[in-house]
Motif scaffolding. Structure first.
Motif, PDB file in Angstrom:
ATOM      1  N   GLU A   1      -0.663  26.052  23.791  1.00  0.00           N
ATOM      2  CA  GLU A   1      -0.278  26.735  25.057  1.00  0.00           C
ATOM      3  C   GLU A   1       0.493  28.215  24.549  1.00  0.00           C
ATOM      4  O   GLU A   1       1.574  28.186  23.744  1.00  0.00           O
ATOM      5  N   PRO A   2      -0.128  29.346  24.975  1.00  0.00           N
ATOM      6  CA  PRO A   2       0.581  30.868  24.756  1.00  0.00           C
ATOM      7  C   PRO A   2       1.772  30.554  25.727  1.00  0.00           C
ATOM      8  O   PRO A   2       1.810  30.401  26.881  1.00  0.00           O
ATOM      9  N   GLN A   3       2.814  31.404  25.303  1.00  0.00           N
ATOM     10  CA  GLN A   3       4.089  31.670  25.964  1.00  0.00           C
ATOM     11  C   GLN A   3       4.805  32.838  25.294  1.00  0.00           C
ATOM     12  O   GLN A   3       4.305  33.233  24.279  1.00  0.00           O
ATOM     13  N   THR A   4       5.692  33.269  25.973  1.00  0.00           N
ATOM     14  CA  THR A   4       6.358  34.409  25.845  1.00  0.00           C
ATOM     15  C   THR A   4       7.665  34.314  24.963  1.00  0.00           C
ATOM     16  O   THR A   4       8.165  35.130  24.502  1.00  0.00           O
ATOM     17  N   HIS A   5       8.031  33.172  24.574  1.00  0.00           N
ATOM     18  CA  HIS A   5       9.290  32.864  23.806  1.00  0.00           C
ATOM     19  C   HIS A   5       9.199  31.533  23.027  1.00  0.00           C
ATOM     20  O   HIS A   5       8.082  30.721  23.225  1.00  0.00           O
ATOM     21  N   ALA A   6      10.196  31.470  22.052  1.00  0.00           N
ATOM     22  CA  ALA A   6      10.312  30.265  21.090  1.00  0.00           C
ATOM     23  C   ALA A   6      10.991  29.171  21.979  1.00  0.00           C
ATOM     24  O   ALA A   6      11.450  29.092  23.145  1.00  0.00           O
ATOM     25  N   PRO A   7      10.846  27.847  21.286  1.00  0.00           N
ATOM     26  CA  PRO A   7      11.582  26.664  21.712  1.00  0.00           C
ATOM     27  C   PRO A   7      13.210  26.868  22.053  1.00  0.00           C
ATOM     28  O   PRO A   7      13.694  27.711  21.620  1.00  0.00           O
ATOM     29  N   GLN A   8      13.403  26.303  23.234  1.00  0.00           N
ATOM     30  CA  GLN A   8      14.923  26.488  23.701  1.00  0.00           C
ATOM     31  C   GLN A   8      15.088  27.717  24.010  1.00  0.00           C
ATOM     32  O   GLN A   8      16.117  28.395  23.486  1.00  0.00           O
TER      33      GLN A   8
ATOM     34  N   ILE B   1     -19.502  23.780  21.119  1.00  0.00           N
ATOM     35  CA  ILE B   1     -19.000  24.684  21.931  1.00  0.00           C
ATOM     36  C   ILE B   1     -17.766  25.212  21.098  1.00  0.00           C
ATOM     37  O   ILE B   1     -17.013  24.450  20.480  1.00  0.00           O
ATOM     38  N   ARG B   2     -17.702  26.570  20.848  1.00  0.00           N
ATOM     39  CA  ARG B   2     -16.653  27.368  20.239  1.00  0.00           C
ATOM     40  C   ARG B   2     -15.596  28.167  21.208  1.00  0.00           C
ATOM     41  O   ARG B   2     -16.373  28.777  21.961  1.00  0.00           O
ATOM     42  N   ALA B   3     -14.464  28.153  21.214  1.00  0.00           N
ATOM     43  CA  ALA B   3     -13.848  29.220  22.305  1.00  0.00           C
ATOM     44  C   ALA B   3     -12.668  29.823  21.159  1.00  0.00           C
ATOM     45  O   ALA B   3     -11.898  29.376  20.537  1.00  0.00           O
ATOM     46  N   THR B   4     -12.762  31.142  21.699  1.00  0.00           N
ATOM     47  CA  THR B   4     -11.404  32.062  20.934  1.00  0.00           C
ATOM     48  C   THR B   4     -10.429  32.251  22.241  1.00  0.00           C
ATOM     49  O   THR B   4     -10.955  32.750  23.246  1.00  0.00           O
ATOM     50  N   MET B   5      -9.132  31.989  21.770  1.00  0.00           N
ATOM     51  CA  MET B   5      -8.264  32.571  22.618  1.00  0.00           C
ATOM     52  C   MET B   5      -7.649  33.834  22.261  1.00  0.00           C
ATOM     53  O   MET B   5      -6.877  33.971  21.105  1.00  0.00           O
ATOM     54  N   ARG B   6      -7.556  34.748  23.059  1.00  0.00           N
ATOM     55  CA  ARG B   6      -6.802  35.914  22.997  1.00  0.00           C
ATOM     56  C   ARG B   6      -5.554  35.873  24.005  1.00  0.00           C
ATOM     57  O   ARG B   6      -5.742  35.850  24.928  1.00  0.00           O
TER      58      ARG B   6
ATOM     59  N   LEU C   1       1.955  37.899  30.873  1.00  0.00           N
ATOM     60  CA  LEU C   1       1.290  37.299  29.967  1.00  0.00           C
ATOM     61  C   LEU C   1      -0.368  37.059  30.284  1.00  0.00           C
ATOM     62  O   LEU C   1      -0.713  36.635  31.535  1.00  0.00           O
ATOM     63  N   GLY C   2      -1.084  37.669  29.403  1.00  0.00           N
ATOM     64  CA  GLY C   2      -2.722  37.586  29.626  1.00  0.00           C
ATOM     65  C   GLY C   2      -3.307  36.803  28.609  1.00  0.00           C
ATOM     66  O   GLY C   2      -2.942  36.587  27.529  1.00  0.00           O
ATOM     67  N   VAL C   3      -4.180  35.852  29.276  1.00  0.00           N
ATOM     68  CA  VAL C   3      -4.871  34.986  28.169  1.00  0.00           C
ATOM     69  C   VAL C   3      -6.218  35.048  28.630  1.00  0.00           C
ATOM     70  O   VAL C   3      -6.949  34.843  29.784  1.00  0.00           O
ATOM     71  N   GLU C   4      -7.217  35.075  27.442  1.00  0.00           N
ATOM     72  CA  GLU C   4      -8.660  35.077  27.603  1.00  0.00           C
ATOM     73  C   GLU C   4      -9.106  33.890  26.695  1.00  0.00           C
ATOM     74  O   GLU C   4      -9.111  33.996  25.618  1.00  0.00           O
ATOM     75  N   LEU C   5      -9.841  33.163  27.612  1.00  0.00           N
ATOM     76  CA  LEU C   5     -10.758  32.107  26.843  1.00  0.00           C
ATOM     77  C   LEU C   5     -12.115  32.282  26.737  1.00  0.00           C
ATOM     78  O   LEU C   5     -12.933  32.390  27.792  1.00  0.00           O
ATOM     79  N   ALA C   6     -12.537  32.738  25.556  1.00  0.00           N
ATOM     80  CA  ALA C   6     -14.126  33.520  25.616  1.00  0.00           C
ATOM     81  C   ALA C   6     -14.683  32.124  24.630  1.00  0.00           C
ATOM     82  O   ALA C   6     -14.447  31.820  23.684  1.00  0.00           O
TER      83      ALA C   6
END
Length: 291
Positions: free
Chosen positions: A246-253, A219-224, A277-282
């Motif tokens: 983990e997709p997120q909207t900012h850098a560490p700290q 199984i392969r997945a693409t995260m957009r 924040l929108g995430v698609e796992l295809a």
């Protein structure tokens, strides 16, 4: 413990609203994708290392203790063995299901002095899982904000993160302001095995930002990822049979970056303003996979 199920021809997702609206189980083509405990209450006893959960109003680590922003005093207690305040406030709180099918939680007004709401919409559509997060400032003055999703993907697993730069030490309390070009074990632009004990944040991301491969399952997945700003955190502790991507909207700290006006900090939301924040796992099944 109540559950919600989201299903399609290839996807089966089980969500636990009482424990942070977290994904307890995610299956693609009948194969478990996430690190899922046998006992659902393990999510309560050990909330950081199972399934997939929402991070808000910040992701990753910020320093515990007190900070002042405007006239507000932030006073956060440590919730992790390293003494940091990690992964926000809503990862284990009860969420409510709304009439439109979304899940919602209201939090803040405590050590995080602003009131905010987080909404989650999830949908299984053919061979994809769609997750849409929105964080809204419900206070009367500007609030710092960040969002993230923290899935633990089961090993054995190959990973590609198509980032040109990296913040190599998420655990550092004072990481450098600017990322550095990817190098060595941090160069994950080609699909392969991720070295143990990395914990870093990638930036300068191409499309798609992330690819995942479960070779035994075929199984392969693409995260957009859809967000005004995009970072991908990945952690590969040798003691855990999974890798967090983990997709997120900012850098560490992110709070420190905001206070010091460094790049990649938390966003500032005006009263009533939102960040998303929108995430698609295809998922796709490889031709060589056994039936």
């Amino acid at each position: 413990m109540d559950e919600l199920r989201f299903s399609s021809e290839a996807i089966e997702a089980v969500v636990l609203p009482e424990v942070g609206a977290r994904l307890h189980r995610l299956q693609a083509f009948g194969h478990d994708i996430l690190r899922t405990p046998d006992d659902r209450y393990e999510h309560v006893d050990d909330p950081f290392f199972w399934g997939s959960y929402v991070m808000a109003p910040w992701g990753g680590r910020i320093q515990a203790g007190t900070e002042t922003l405007g006239w507000r005093k932030i006073a956060l207690e440590a919730n992790f063995p390293d003494g940091s305040a990690i992964h926000g406030q809503v990862y284990d709180r009860p969420w409510q299901q709304r009439p439109d099918g979304t899940l919602q939680v209201r939090a803040g007004g405590d050590g995080w002095p602003w009131i905010y709401e987080v909404n989650l919409r999830m949908e299984a559509l053919r061979q994809s899982l769609l997750m849409e997060l929105t964080l809204t400032n419900r206070s009367a003055d500007p609030m710092p904000a960040g969002l993230g999703i923290h899935p633990w993907f089961r090993r054995p697993l190959s990973v590609a993160i198509h980032g040109e730069t990296v913040h190599p030490l998420n655990t550092a309390t004072r990481p450098p302001a600017e990322p550095e070009p990817v190098h060595g074990a941090y160069d994950l632009r080609a699909l392969g095995t991720m070295a143990d004990d990395l914990d870093a944040t990638w930036a300068g991301l191409a499309e798609p930002p992330v690819e995942l491969l479960w070779p035994q399952a075929g199984i392969r997945a693409t995260m957009r990822i859809a967000s005004p700003t995009i970072f991908v955190v990945a952690a590969s502790p040798a003691t855990v049979d999974a890798i967090a991507v983990e997709p997120q909207t900012h850098a560490p700290q992110g709070l420190r970056r905001l206070l010091r006006q460094e790049p990649g900090g938390l966003a500032m939301l005006e009263a009533g303003q939102a960040i998303s924040l929108g995430v698609e796992l295809a998922f796709e099944r490889l031709e060589s996979a056994s039936s």
